[in-house]
Design a protein around this motif. Structure first.
Motif, PDB file in Angstrom:
ATOM      1  N   CYS A 108      19.154  48.974   4.989  1.00 54.65           N
ATOM      2  CA  CYS A 108      18.330  50.186   4.934  1.00 54.65           C
ATOM      3  C   CYS A 108      17.147  50.028   3.986  1.00 54.65           C
ATOM      4  O   CYS A 108      16.173  50.780   4.074  1.00 54.65           O
ATOM      5  CB  CYS A 108      19.179  51.376   4.498  1.00 54.65           C
ATOM      6  SG  CYS A 108      20.396  51.915   5.727  1.00 54.65           S
ATOM      7  N   ASN A 109      17.210  49.055   3.083  1.00 55.16           N
ATOM      8  CA  ASN A 109      16.102  48.836   2.148  1.00 55.16           C
ATOM      9  C   ASN A 109      14.821  48.431   2.857  1.00 55.16           C
ATOM     10  O   ASN A 109      13.722  48.665   2.357  1.00 55.16           O
ATOM     11  CB  ASN A 109      16.463  47.754   1.120  1.00 55.16           C
ATOM     12  CG  ASN A 109      17.493  48.229   0.118  1.00 55.16           C
ATOM     13  OD1 ASN A 109      17.752  49.425   0.004  1.00 55.16           O
ATOM     14  ND2 ASN A 109      18.085  47.304  -0.608  1.00 55.16           N
ATOM     15  N   PHE A 110      14.937  47.803   4.026  1.00 59.32           N
ATOM     16  CA  PHE A 110      13.737  47.306   4.695  1.00 59.32           C
ATOM     17  C   PHE A 110      13.717  47.649   6.184  1.00 59.32           C
ATOM     18  O   PHE A 110      12.978  47.056   6.961  1.00 59.32           O
ATOM     19  CB  PHE A 110      13.622  45.782   4.531  1.00 59.32           C
ATOM     20  CG  PHE A 110      14.897  45.028   4.784  1.00 59.32           C
ATOM     21  CD1 PHE A 110      15.746  44.715   3.732  1.00 59.32           C
ATOM     22  CD2 PHE A 110      15.254  44.635   6.058  1.00 59.32           C
ATOM     23  CE1 PHE A 110      16.930  44.019   3.962  1.00 59.32           C
ATOM     24  CE2 PHE A 110      16.432  43.934   6.293  1.00 59.32           C
ATOM     25  CZ  PHE A 110      17.267  43.626   5.234  1.00 59.32           C
ATOM     26  N   ARG A 111      14.507  48.606   6.595  1.00 62.52           N
ATOM     27  CA  ARG A 111      14.570  48.986   8.013  1.00 62.52           C
ATOM     28  C   ARG A 111      13.922  50.363   8.190  1.00 62.52           C
ATOM     29  O   ARG A 111      14.410  51.358   7.662  1.00 62.52           O
ATOM     30  CB  ARG A 111      16.019  49.044   8.475  1.00 62.52           C
ATOM     31  CG  ARG A 111      16.197  49.484   9.917  1.00 62.52           C
ATOM     32  CD  ARG A 111      17.659  49.750  10.190  1.00 62.52           C
ATOM     33  NE  ARG A 111      18.436  48.527  10.329  1.00 62.52           N
ATOM     34  CZ  ARG A 111      18.613  47.868  11.470  1.00 62.52           C
ATOM     35  NH1 ARG A 111      18.043  48.308  12.568  1.00 62.52           N
ATOM     36  NH2 ARG A 111      19.345  46.781  11.513  1.00 62.52           N
ATOM     37  N   VAL A 188      14.078  60.218  -6.628  1.00 63.22           N
ATOM     38  CA  VAL A 188      14.138  59.547  -5.330  1.00 63.22           C
ATOM     39  C   VAL A 188      12.747  59.505  -4.708  1.00 63.22           C
ATOM     40  O   VAL A 188      12.047  60.522  -4.663  1.00 63.22           O
ATOM     41  CB  VAL A 188      15.113  60.270  -4.387  1.00 63.22           C
ATOM     42  CG1 VAL A 188      15.196  59.551  -3.045  1.00 63.22           C
ATOM     43  CG2 VAL A 188      16.496  60.357  -5.032  1.00 63.22           C
ATOM     44  N   VAL A 189      12.368  58.344  -4.227  1.00 62.16           N
ATOM     45  CA  VAL A 189      11.069  58.190  -3.572  1.00 62.16           C
ATOM     46  C   VAL A 189      11.160  58.735  -2.149  1.00 62.16           C
ATOM     47  O   VAL A 189      12.003  58.315  -1.358  1.00 62.16           O
ATOM     48  CB  VAL A 189      10.636  56.717  -3.540  1.00 62.16           C
ATOM     49  CG1 VAL A 189       9.321  56.560  -2.776  1.00 62.16           C
ATOM     50  CG2 VAL A 189      10.494  56.174  -4.959  1.00 62.16           C
ATOM     51  N   GLY A 190      10.306  59.676  -1.837  1.00 59.21           N
ATOM     52  CA  GLY A 190      10.247  60.238  -0.496  1.00 59.21           C
ATOM     53  C   GLY A 190       8.839  60.112   0.061  1.00 59.21           C
ATOM     54  O   GLY A 190       8.078  59.230  -0.336  1.00 59.21           O
ATOM     55  N   ILE A 303      19.830  56.568   0.654  1.00 55.09           N
ATOM     56  CA  ILE A 303      20.570  55.308   0.694  1.00 55.09           C
ATOM     57  C   ILE A 303      19.851  54.246  -0.130  1.00 55.09           C
ATOM     58  O   ILE A 303      20.482  53.494  -0.890  1.00 55.09           O
ATOM     59  CB  ILE A 303      20.752  54.841   2.148  1.00 55.09           C
ATOM     60  CG1 ILE A 303      21.669  55.813   2.895  1.00 55.09           C
ATOM     61  CG2 ILE A 303      21.342  53.429   2.199  1.00 55.09           C
ATOM     62  CD1 ILE A 303      21.789  55.541   4.377  1.00 55.09           C
ATOM     63  N   ARG A 304      18.544  54.172   0.000  1.00 57.61           N
ATOM     64  CA  ARG A 304      17.781  53.197  -0.787  1.00 57.61           C
ATOM     65  C   ARG A 304      17.923  53.456  -2.274  1.00 57.61           C
ATOM     66  O   ARG A 304      18.020  52.518  -3.066  1.00 57.61           O
ATOM     67  CB  ARG A 304      16.310  53.235  -0.373  1.00 57.61           C
ATOM     68  CG  ARG A 304      16.043  52.629   0.997  1.00 57.61           C
ATOM     69  CD  ARG A 304      14.627  52.912   1.464  1.00 57.61           C
ATOM     70  NE  ARG A 304      14.390  52.306   2.775  1.00 57.61           N
ATOM     71  CZ  ARG A 304      13.353  52.595   3.545  1.00 57.61           C
ATOM     72  NH1 ARG A 304      12.460  53.491   3.154  1.00 57.61           N
ATOM     73  NH2 ARG A 304      13.209  52.006   4.714  1.00 57.61           N
ATOM     74  N   TYR A 305      17.947  54.725  -2.654  1.00 61.70           N
ATOM     75  CA  TYR A 305      18.119  55.030  -4.070  1.00 61.70           C
ATOM     76  C   TYR A 305      19.508  54.628  -4.551  1.00 61.70           C
ATOM     77  O   TYR A 305      19.656  54.035  -5.629  1.00 61.70           O
ATOM     78  CB  TYR A 305      17.885  56.522  -4.323  1.00 61.70           C
ATOM     79  CG  TYR A 305      17.976  56.872  -5.789  1.00 61.70           C
ATOM     80  CD1 TYR A 305      16.943  56.527  -6.658  1.00 61.70           C
ATOM     81  CD2 TYR A 305      19.101  57.503  -6.310  1.00 61.70           C
ATOM     82  CE1 TYR A 305      17.038  56.821  -8.016  1.00 61.70           C
ATOM     83  CE2 TYR A 305      19.205  57.800  -7.658  1.00 61.70           C
ATOM     84  CZ  TYR A 305      18.161  57.459  -8.505  1.00 61.70           C
ATOM     85  OH  TYR A 305      18.252  57.733  -9.854  1.00 61.70           O
ATOM     86  N   LEU A 306      20.533  54.931  -3.759  1.00 64.36           N
ATOM     87  CA  LEU A 306      21.888  54.519  -4.128  1.00 64.36           C
ATOM     88  C   LEU A 306      22.006  52.996  -4.179  1.00 64.36           C
ATOM     89  O   LEU A 306      22.750  52.441  -4.996  1.00 64.36           O
ATOM     90  CB  LEU A 306      22.895  55.088  -3.125  1.00 64.36           C
ATOM     91  CG  LEU A 306      23.074  56.606  -3.148  1.00 64.36           C
ATOM     92  CD1 LEU A 306      23.943  57.059  -1.975  1.00 64.36           C
ATOM     93  CD2 LEU A 306      23.682  57.068  -4.466  1.00 64.36           C
ATOM     94  N   ASN A 307      21.244  52.320  -3.317  1.00 62.69           N
ATOM     95  CA  ASN A 307      21.258  50.851  -3.328  1.00 62.69           C
ATOM     96  C   ASN A 307      20.681  50.282  -4.619  1.00 62.69           C
ATOM     97  O   ASN A 307      20.983  49.143  -4.988  1.00 62.69           O
ATOM     98  CB  ASN A 307      20.459  50.297  -2.148  1.00 62.69           C
ATOM     99  CG  ASN A 307      21.219  50.364  -0.836  1.00 62.69           C
ATOM    100  OD1 ASN A 307      22.433  50.528  -0.829  1.00 62.69           O
ATOM    101  ND2 ASN A 307      20.511  50.248   0.267  1.00 62.69           N
TER     102      ASN A 307
END
Length: 329
Positions: A108-111, A188-190, A303-307
């Motif tokens: 999910c970091n790059f999708r 969180v980045v949105g 999800i990216r933030y949790l990652n």
């Protein structure tokens, strides 16, 4: 009792299991020889916002999505009679049935797409799952912690903001491994929405959305009172066949929908997960205490933030373990 005292740790085994824990759907795809119009009609008719595209051998080649259509077709005025093979980028991200959930979270970091085609050993798509299926599973994994935080509703909207003891929550990191779940949404980045009081046309809104990389337009009054919104999904459904220049003659106010669910920037990442999980929402609007729109969050943003915290650490552990096994073998 503070909210922090109710939280429980997350078990690693819940994230290392394979993706069979997700709800898997039929492996529907688009053919690379379809033209844009055929792809759009198929997606609208069947309610898809993104799908994998397969080549002549039925092997996953890339993706077609509402986001791609807005940026690469409509805005650039590419003919909808153009075959997908002339415009689709090759990007076959691999997901196999035996892959662990933690690997999917890492992807999910790059999708950018919401669809995850599951392929077999020949690269052919056998299943699909979507971001909403991942969020549903994460809500199950974090169930005890999320219940401790409580769900936000219109009756407690301003009551479930962090308490003073969150200033010392770092002390719980080693024990609970859920620090990022109880971080405020302001971290969180949105995506910043396009907000305007002007009576813009559909063409002007699309131009603004693409230029600013946004996915939502909000019509406001007095800078904060939200009259309505329009998303890339609505624009896709109504205007995929229209010439872009014609859209400057159509008022966007005719297509506004009610604003999405909102959360305060002080609410927690866990509250955001609950909002997505309970309502099957695609997006949540984050506002300040004056209810001024600040940013739009999608499930992938959480999800990216949790990652960037414990989930990312777990993936590195698994990747390192797999690498060691490979070398020893």
């Amino acid at each position: 009792m503070s909210q922090v005292a109710k939280l429980k740790s997350v078990q690693k085994k819940e994230l290392f299991g394979d993706i069979s824990v997700l709800e898997l759907h039929d492996g529907v795809t688009l053919d690379i020889n379809m033209n844009v119009k055929q792809a759009c009609e198929f997606m609208i008719e069947n309610g898809f916002l993104s799908l994998g595209v397969v080549d002549e051998n039925k092997v996953l080649y890339g993706f077609f999505s509402v986001r791609f259509f807005m940026q690469e077709i409509l805005y650039k005025q590419v003919s909808i009679e153009t075959p997908l093979k002339e415009i689709i980028f090759k990007n076959p991200l691999d997901v196999y049935l035996t892959d662990p959930l933690i690997k999917v979270l890492h992807q999910c970091n790059f999708r950018p797409e919401a669809v995850f085609p599951v392929i077999d050993e020949k690269g052919k798509v056998v299943h699909n799952f979507w971001m909403r299926d991942i969020i549903t599973r994460l809500c199950e994994v974090f169930k005890d912690s999320l219940e401790g935080l409580g769900a936000v509703n219109k009756n407690n909207f301003f009551k479930l903001v962090p308490e003073d003891d969150y200033k010392n929550i770092e002390d719980l990191e080693d024990e609970l491994k859920i620090l990022h779940l109880v971080s405020p949404l302001k971290r969180v980045v949105g995506t910043r929405p396009v907000v305007s009081e002007l009576n813009l046309s559909v063409g002007e809104v699309i131009e603004s959305l693409v230029r600013e990389g946004a996915n939502m337009f909000i019509k406001c009054k007095y800078g904060r009172d939200m009259i309505g919104a329009i998303t890339d999904r609505i624009l896709f459904q109504h205007f995929y066949e229209r010439n872009f220049k014609e859209l400057y003659q159509i008022p966007v106010s005719d297509y506004l929908i009610p604003p999405p669910e909102i959360l305060l920037e002080e609410h927690l990442v866990g509250h955001g997960l609950t909002a997505f999980g309970n309502n099957n929402s695609r997006r949540v609007l984050v506002v300040d205490r004056d209810l001024v729109p600040l940013k739009v969050l999608e499930p992938v943003d959480l999800i990216r933030y949790l990652n960037s915290g414990h989930l990312g650490d777990l993936w590195l552990q698994l990747e390192s373990s797999l690498s060691s096994q490979s070398k020893s073998g």
